[in-house]
Write a protein that holds these residues in place. Structure first.
Motif: not given
Length: 505
Positions: A189, A226-227, A230, A233-234
């Protein structure tokens, strides 16, 4: 000797994945070990030019066929202040590089590397520091490199001797920021937010640039998947590529699994592409993000004692692996994996270019020479152009401990309709010969012009004195049956076949 096992391959010029991006055949120059100093750059060397760069190395780089160079790191970039490497050399500071525990003299920086790359005809891929630096420094470097004049940074470049902008089109948003070893390591994040803001600022300086966000450092990272999700998405709206890194070596004398390394690369790429597309579907984003596989190679990491065990020095040796023909066969097969994913993998960087796990080696004040891995890379960079063909391969299964059953013979192929050239790249992973029957449908004519192979020997690494003995050797092929070529691949070998062709109307 066992009877050769029959493998069938069918190719057709109408069945392809689109054009291969020539940036797939890139490499990597990092301020690490002897890659820069006594590698590409050594003032006072008998072969050095007026700028201190070794012309003997330049000749080998041209022969290697490299199209792109990623710079200046790698782990190095996460602690690097690019302003240390511009301006008069006598005023540049000597810094301790935490990534590789070495003293960086800053005698080579942006204003030295970029003209050198331009003289070689190689596209630069610049990385910005998102470890210890951030948005302002990243945007300032784009301004220094790409704006013509009239601002503080662009005018400073002109004052430093570069009247015209460098016009760098491709940029990396940091390096391996998922890795705890990275200076300035961040969570997914944290990195995604920083990369997104840096991308926005850099594009406000130059809207035409392309941006690569950090993906996972390797397939086995606990945050893999997961990395990527994230970050996509951002930051997906403001990036063009997500990076992939992978290194392979032989573990526990498991030669079979090592020869199947490209099967692991295939799985890795497929997983990242699936993640990209899943996030695009979930976010209803139409923009297609592709892959930059900007670090890959054979690297015997198990032999590296770790950075903490290395004494601080200036341009001391770091991971100078000596490669065998077995390593070269694996490198050739990894290139096939990239070609077979050329619809989504647009950029590739063999890491690194000189001395550091490299195809080219040098001695200070001495010669430069080719490692075994030089030969398959040069052959593919020369022969692979145009379209990446879909290959329909019928072959037996090959059992491995690490990857399960994989194809015994791996194949990639290319066709350039503009030049009338075709190429097929074949890896025989087994300990037995493999008879291969290639059916080339849709070609009005086919004339095999050259077949060369590299066989994995049993004698371990080659040193400099034996490097001249290592290379590709000729192999016979039979074109006597129209529409078909037959050849027998040696055990544990990599082969390139080139042909003059004409596609049917």
């Amino acid at each position: 000797m066992p009877t050769p096992r029959l493998t069938t391959v069918v190719i057709d010029p109408d069945h392809h994945r689109g054009r291969i991006d020539r940036r797939l055949f890139g490499s990597f120059v990092e301020h690490m070990g002897r890659c820069v100093y006594t590698g590409v750059y050594e003032p006072g060397h008998p072969a050095a030019d007026e700028n201190g760069f070794r012309t003997d190395v330049e000749e080998l780089v041209r022969e290697l066929g490299v199209t792109l160079l990623r710079y200046p790191g790698g782990n190095f970039v996460s602690g690097y202040d690019w302003t240390d490497g511009i301006g008069p050399r006598e005023n540049r500071p000597r810094r301790l590089d935490l990534a590789w525990r070495s003293i960086e003299t800053n005698q080579v920086g942006t204003d030295e590397f970029l003209p050198w790359a331009a003289a070689l005809g190689v596209e630069p891929m610049m990385a910005v520091n998102l470890g210890t630096a951030g948005v302002n420094q990243a945007a300032a470097l784009v301004e220094y490199c790409n704006l013509s004049e009239g601002t503080a940074w662009s005018d400073l470049r002109r004052a430093n001797g570069a009247a015209k902008p460098y016009e760098i089109g491709l940029w990396c948003l940091g390096n391996e920021m998922d890795g705890p070893w990275q200076t300035g390591h961040k969570s997914a994040a944290e990195y995604a937010a920083l990369a997104n803001e840096a991308a926005k600022a850099m594009r406000l300086v130059d809207p035409g640039i392309e941006l690569v966000a950090c993906g996972s450092s390797f397939h086995e990272m606990p945050t893999f998947g997961y990395w990527e999700s994230t970050v996509l998405e951002q930051a997906g709206e403001n990036i063009d590529y997500i990076s992939m890194h992978a290194y392979y070596e032989e573990f526990d004398a498991d030669r079979a699994s090592f020869l199947a390394s490209a099967a692991s690369m295939d799985t890795f790429i497929d997983g990242v592409v699936a993640t990209i597309d899943a996030v695009a579907a979930r976010t209803r984003r139409r923009k297609q993000i592709n892959v930059s596989f900007d670090e890959w190679n054979v690297w015997y990491q198990s032999r590296f004692p770790g950075t903490e065990a290395v004494a601080i020095d200036i341009a001391g040796p770091r991971i100078e692996d000596v490669y065998s023909t077995l390593d070269a066969v694996v490198v050739g097969d990894l290139l096939s994996s990239l070609i077979n994913h050329a619809d989504r993998v647009k950029i590739g960087c063999l890491a690194q270019l000189v001395n550091v796990i490299a195809p080219i080696m040098t001695e200070p004040a001495g010669p430069a020479w080719k490692q075994a891995t030089f030969h398959p890379f040069a052959a593919v960079a020369q022969a692979a152009s145009g379209h990446s063909l879909v290959t329909r391969v019928g072959t037996s299964e090959f059992a491995t401990r690490r990857y399960g059953d994989v194809p015994t013979v791996a194949v990639s192929a290319t066709h350039d309709p503009e030049t009338g050239q075709a190429a097929i790249f074949l890896t025989n992973r087994s300990e037995y010969p493999a008879e291969v029957e290639v059916t080339h449908r849709g070609f009005e004519s086919w004339s095999t012009t050259d077949v060369r192979t590299m066989i994995a020997d049993q004698h371990g690494p080659r040193d400099r004195d034996a490097s001249a003995e290592v290379g590709l050797v000729s192999l016979a092929a039979d074109d006597s049956t129209p529409g078909r070529t037959v050849l027998t691949l040696p055990p544990q070998s990599w082969t390139v076949l080139r042909a003059d062709v004409a596609a049917a109307d």
